[in-house]
Scaffold this motif. Structure first.
Motif, PDB file in Angstrom:
ATOM      1  N   ALA A 110     -28.788  45.561   1.127  1.00 14.74           N
ATOM      2  CA  ALA A 110     -29.674  46.509   1.807  1.00 14.74           C
ATOM      3  C   ALA A 110     -29.593  47.886   1.166  1.00 14.74           C
ATOM      4  O   ALA A 110     -30.607  48.603   1.076  1.00 14.74           O
ATOM      5  N   ALA A 111     -28.405  48.272   0.717  1.00  7.97           N
ATOM      6  CA  ALA A 111     -28.257  49.559   0.035  1.00  7.97           C
ATOM      7  C   ALA A 111     -29.070  49.583  -1.258  1.00  7.97           C
ATOM      8  O   ALA A 111     -29.727  50.579  -1.576  1.00  7.97           O
ATOM      9  N   ILE A 112     -29.020  48.493  -2.002  1.00  7.09           N
ATOM     10  CA  ILE A 112     -29.815  48.400  -3.239  1.00  7.09           C
ATOM     11  C   ILE A 112     -31.300  48.469  -2.915  1.00  7.09           C
ATOM     12  O   ILE A 112     -32.076  49.175  -3.584  1.00  7.09           O
ATOM     13  N   GLU A 113     -31.718  47.771  -1.858  1.00 10.30           N
ATOM     14  CA  GLU A 113     -33.124  47.793  -1.454  1.00 10.30           C
ATOM     15  C   GLU A 113     -33.558  49.197  -1.029  1.00 10.30           C
ATOM     16  O   GLU A 113     -34.695  49.616  -1.293  1.00 10.30           O
ATOM     17  N   ALA A 114     -32.662  49.933  -0.385  1.00  8.51           N
ATOM     18  CA  ALA A 114     -32.994  51.301   0.023  1.00  8.51           C
ATOM     19  C   ALA A 114     -33.210  52.198  -1.193  1.00  8.51           C
ATOM     20  O   ALA A 114     -34.137  53.017  -1.224  1.00  8.51           O
ATOM     21  N   ARG A 115     -32.359  52.049  -2.204  1.00  7.26           N
ATOM     22  CA  ARG A 115     -32.544  52.799  -3.443  1.00  7.26           C
ATOM     23  C   ARG A 115     -33.887  52.445  -4.076  1.00  7.26           C
ATOM     24  O   ARG A 115     -34.637  53.322  -4.520  1.00  7.26           O
ATOM     25  N   GLU A 116     -34.197  51.156  -4.117  1.00 10.66           N
ATOM     26  CA  GLU A 116     -35.457  50.718  -4.715  1.00 10.66           C
ATOM     27  C   GLU A 116     -36.661  51.222  -3.922  1.00 10.66           C
ATOM     28  O   GLU A 116     -37.742  51.425  -4.487  1.00 10.66           O
ATOM     29  N   ALA A 117     -36.467  51.452  -2.604  1.00 10.17           N
ATOM     30  CA  ALA A 117     -37.552  51.975  -1.777  1.00 10.17           C
ATOM     31  C   ALA A 117     -37.747  53.476  -1.957  1.00 10.17           C
ATOM     32  O   ALA A 117     -38.722  54.034  -1.439  1.00 10.17           O
ATOM     33  N   GLY A 118     -36.811  54.128  -2.656  1.00  9.20           N
ATOM     34  CA  GLY A 118     -36.973  55.545  -2.964  1.00  9.20           C
ATOM     35  C   GLY A 118     -36.138  56.500  -2.160  1.00  9.20           C
ATOM     36  O   GLY A 118     -36.337  57.723  -2.239  1.00  9.20           O
ATOM     37  N   PHE A 119     -35.173  55.998  -1.367  1.00 12.99           N
ATOM     38  CA  PHE A 119     -34.307  56.909  -0.626  1.00 12.99           C
ATOM     39  C   PHE A 119     -33.482  57.742  -1.599  1.00 12.99           C
ATOM     40  O   PHE A 119     -32.930  57.222  -2.568  1.00 12.99           O
ATOM     41  N   ASP A 120     -33.391  59.049  -1.313  1.00 11.28           N
ATOM     42  CA  ASP A 120     -32.632  59.952  -2.177  1.00 11.28           C
ATOM     43  C   ASP A 120     -31.129  59.680  -2.085  1.00 11.28           C
ATOM     44  O   ASP A 120     -30.417  59.800  -3.087  1.00 11.28           O
ATOM     45  N   HIS A 121     -30.669  59.356  -0.876  1.00 12.21           N
ATOM     46  CA  HIS A 121     -29.235  59.196  -0.648  1.00 12.21           C
ATOM     47  C   HIS A 121     -28.997  57.984   0.249  1.00 12.21           C
ATOM     48  O   HIS A 121     -29.729  57.759   1.226  1.00 12.21           O
ATOM     49  N   VAL A 122     -27.952  57.214  -0.088  1.00 10.63           N
ATOM     50  CA  VAL A 122     -27.610  56.004   0.667  1.00 10.63           C
ATOM     51  C   VAL A 122     -26.116  56.019   0.953  1.00 10.63           C
ATOM     52  O   VAL A 122     -25.295  56.206   0.038  1.00 10.63           O
ATOM     53  N   ASN A 123     -25.769  55.828   2.231  1.00 10.00           N
ATOM     54  CA  ASN A 123     -24.375  55.760   2.654  1.00 10.00           C
ATOM     55  C   ASN A 123     -24.055  54.356   3.157  1.00 10.00           C
ATOM     56  O   ASN A 123     -24.883  53.691   3.773  1.00 10.00           O
ATOM     57  N   LEU A 124     -22.822  53.921   2.898  1.00 11.60           N
ATOM     58  CA  LEU A 124     -22.287  52.720   3.512  1.00 11.60           C
ATOM     59  C   LEU A 124     -21.052  53.099   4.333  1.00 11.60           C
ATOM     60  O   LEU A 124     -20.174  53.825   3.844  1.00 11.60           O
ATOM     61  N   ASP A 125     -21.010  52.636   5.579  1.00  7.39           N
ATOM     62  CA  ASP A 125     -19.881  52.867   6.470  1.00  7.39           C
ATOM     63  C   ASP A 125     -18.890  51.718   6.372  1.00  7.39           C
ATOM     64  O   ASP A 125     -19.289  50.544   6.371  1.00  7.39           O
ATOM     65  N   LEU A 126     -17.607  52.052   6.330  1.00  6.32           N
ATOM     66  CA  LEU A 126     -16.539  51.049   6.382  1.00  6.32           C
ATOM     67  C   LEU A 126     -15.620  51.338   7.566  1.00  6.32           C
ATOM     68  O   LEU A 126     -15.431  52.498   7.957  1.00  6.32           O
ATOM     69  N   ILE A 127     -15.053  50.276   8.125  1.00  5.44           N
ATOM     70  CA  ILE A 127     -13.979  50.384   9.109  1.00  5.44           C
ATOM     71  C   ILE A 127     -12.759  49.665   8.527  1.00  5.44           C
ATOM     72  O   ILE A 127     -12.885  48.556   8.004  1.00  5.44           O
ATOM     73  N   TYR A 128     -11.601  50.315   8.586  1.00  2.27           N
ATOM     74  CA  TYR A 128     -10.382  49.671   8.086  1.00  2.27           C
ATOM     75  C   TYR A 128      -9.340  49.586   9.191  1.00  2.27           C
ATOM     76  O   TYR A 128      -9.404  50.308  10.192  1.00  2.27           O
ATOM     77  N   GLY A 129      -8.400  48.665   9.000  1.00  2.00           N
ATOM     78  CA  GLY A 129      -7.337  48.480   9.981  1.00  2.00           C
ATOM     79  C   GLY A 129      -7.678  47.496  11.079  1.00  2.00           C
ATOM     80  O   GLY A 129      -6.958  47.423  12.089  1.00  2.00           O
ATOM     81  N   THR A 130      -8.747  46.722  10.914  1.00  2.00           N
ATOM     82  CA  THR A 130      -9.086  45.688  11.895  1.00  2.00           C
ATOM     83  C   THR A 130      -7.972  44.640  11.940  1.00  2.00           C
ATOM     84  O   THR A 130      -7.444  44.252  10.890  1.00  2.00           O
ATOM     85  N   PRO A 131      -7.595  44.166  13.121  1.00  2.00           N
ATOM     86  CA  PRO A 131      -6.581  43.106  13.176  1.00  2.00           C
ATOM     87  C   PRO A 131      -6.980  41.918  12.300  1.00  2.00           C
ATOM     88  O   PRO A 131      -8.125  41.462  12.346  1.00  2.00           O
ATOM     89  N   GLY A 132      -6.030  41.464  11.485  1.00  2.71           N
ATOM     90  CA  GLY A 132      -6.305  40.345  10.605  1.00  2.71           C
ATOM     91  C   GLY A 132      -6.835  40.732   9.238  1.00  2.71           C
ATOM     92  O   GLY A 132      -6.907  39.880   8.344  1.00  2.71           O
ATOM     93  N   GLU A 133      -7.186  42.000   9.053  1.00  2.00           N
ATOM     94  CA  GLU A 133      -7.674  42.439   7.738  1.00  2.00           C
ATOM     95  C   GLU A 133      -6.510  42.467   6.747  1.00  2.00           C
ATOM     96  O   GLU A 133      -5.469  43.063   7.004  1.00  2.00           O
TER      97      GLU A 133
END
Length: 403
Positions: free
Chosen positions: A173-196
């Motif tokens: 989806a991030a790649i598709e957003a770039r291809e759609a012309g968005f100037d900036h793209v963020n991805l959110d991560l969560i760390y420390g989930t049990p079992g990670e």
């Protein structure tokens, strides 16, 4: 489910603000936050003010939501005016609304206050809620930035978090957003989930880097009371997060992102350039003004903070009647504003001027410097800037700087 609202004094029915609050509106920037409270399903860790279709009941719908927000905008226009530097549409899942409705909301903001020519306009999205067509429509409506909730690249971790998208969908989806012309793209991560496992988080970092985004947010899992995840932990079905694991994950994020062109600018946020930093969030962190639209949205103008009624049905009823949806407000004292300024600015790579601290705060800063938690060169230049170790202990540093 969402928790109870904070206490506060009543908001006038017309939403009016004290003259003192209106005197310098926009001097530190003016933003608009739009809360979209709808979700297709509820994640087990979420306590945000969001509602699935089964939780909503009657009286509120996605289809009529844009009209409700536009009604609140008409009321806001009678209270204050300022050129809008940033817009952030969050949730919930904003992209459950039709792109045309998100476009109408943006047009309404422009007509009400006027968008700056270089305004940053962000929408959040779940990866499964967008596709190339909807992304092109959003970009065509004027959105310049998108923030995608990836959380993890590990299927097992996504399952524990109750996320519905597949492991590879967010980077795609991030790649598709770039291809759609968005100037900036963020991805959110969560760390420390049990079992990670460490290799799970390493794979997540690799995925965001390979996706070519220019911004990454990474947050340690926080278990909130009242969520399904908290209930599972109380029953012993899941272990509680561990501080040492969270610290290891943070160091891994800094190493991976810092080694591939990203720089931290807030403890939990990295960008590839100053232009890629989230200007809307920086407005929050540096004492700017913003108007929050939607149920449960918070606002801040000139030292007055207020919050709207939480349920979409109650919100829609109030704005339809031409009454402020504000449920309560507080007028911040100088001491309140100082505490918030320290709490937020210390987390920034630009730091906090030492001149903002009183004698006790300066003594605390000296201790933090001696403990290796502050950058010596920045301190010598009159600024409080955290070292990497200081970022791991940011809350403790902040406590030592405050009365």
């Amino acid at each position: 489910m969402p928790g109870p609202p904070p206490d506060g004094e009543p908001v006038p029915s017309d939403g009016s603000l004290p003259d003192s609050a209106l005197r310098d509106v926009g001097r530190r920037g003016f933003g608009v936050y739009v809360h979209v409270p709808f979700c297709a399903s509820r994640c087990g860790y979420c306590d945000f003010n969001t509602y699935t279709a089964s939780e909503l009941g009657g009286g509120a719908s996605r289809e009529g939501y844009a009209d409700a927000v536009l009604a609140e905008l008409r009321l806001a226009a009678t209270v204050t005016g300022a050129r809008v530097d940033t817009v952030f549409v969050g949730g919930g899942t904003p992209t459950l609304l039709d792109p045309g409705d998100l476009g109408r909301i943006l047009e309404g903001i422009d007509k009400t206050w006027g968008l700056a020519g270089d305004a940053e306009i962000t929408t959040e999205a779940n990866p499964e809620s967008v596709d190339p067509r909807s992304l092109r429509a959003l970009r065509g409506a004027g959105y310049t930035r998108i923030s995608l909730g990836m959380q993890s690249a590990a299927p097992a971790v996504l399952a524990i978090l109750d996320r519905k998208h597949t492991a590879g969908r967010a980077p795609q989806a991030a790649i598709e957003a770039r291809e759609a012309g968005f100037d900036h793209v963020n991805l959110d991560l969560i760390y420390g989930t049990p079992g990670e496992r460490p290799e799970d988080f390493a794979a997540s970092l690799d995925a965001v880097i390979e996706a070519g985004v220019d911004h990454v947010s990474a947050y340690s899992l926080i278990v909130e009371d009242g969520t399904r995840m908290a209930a599972k932990m109380r029953r012993g079905e899941l272990p509680y997060p561990e501080d040492d694991v969270a610290a290891d994950r943070y160091l891994a994020a800094e190493a991976a992102l810092g080694g591939t062109g990203f720089s931290w600018y807030e403890v939990s946020n990295w960008a590839t350039s100053p232009q890629a930093r989230c200007r809307h969030n920086l407005l929050y962190w540096t004492g700017g003004d913003w108007w929050g639209l939607g149920p449960g949205a918070h606002s801040h103008v000139g030292g007055v903070r207020w919050w709207n009624v939480k349920h979409p049905t109650a919100y829609a009823k109030r704005v339809a009647e031409g009454v402020s949806p504000g449920l309560g407000r507080e007028i911040l004292t100088d001491a309140d504003r100082h505490v918030e300024d320290v709490m937020l600015r210390v987390r920034l790579s630009d730091g906090l001027p030492t001149a903002a601290l009183d004698a006790a705060g300066l003594a605390g800063a000296a201790r933090a410097l001696a403990d290796g938690l502050l950058e010596p060169d920045a301190y010598a230049g009159g600024r409080i800037v955290l070292t990497l170790r200081g970022r791991l202990l940011a809350d403790a540093v902040i406590r030592d700087l405050l009365p």
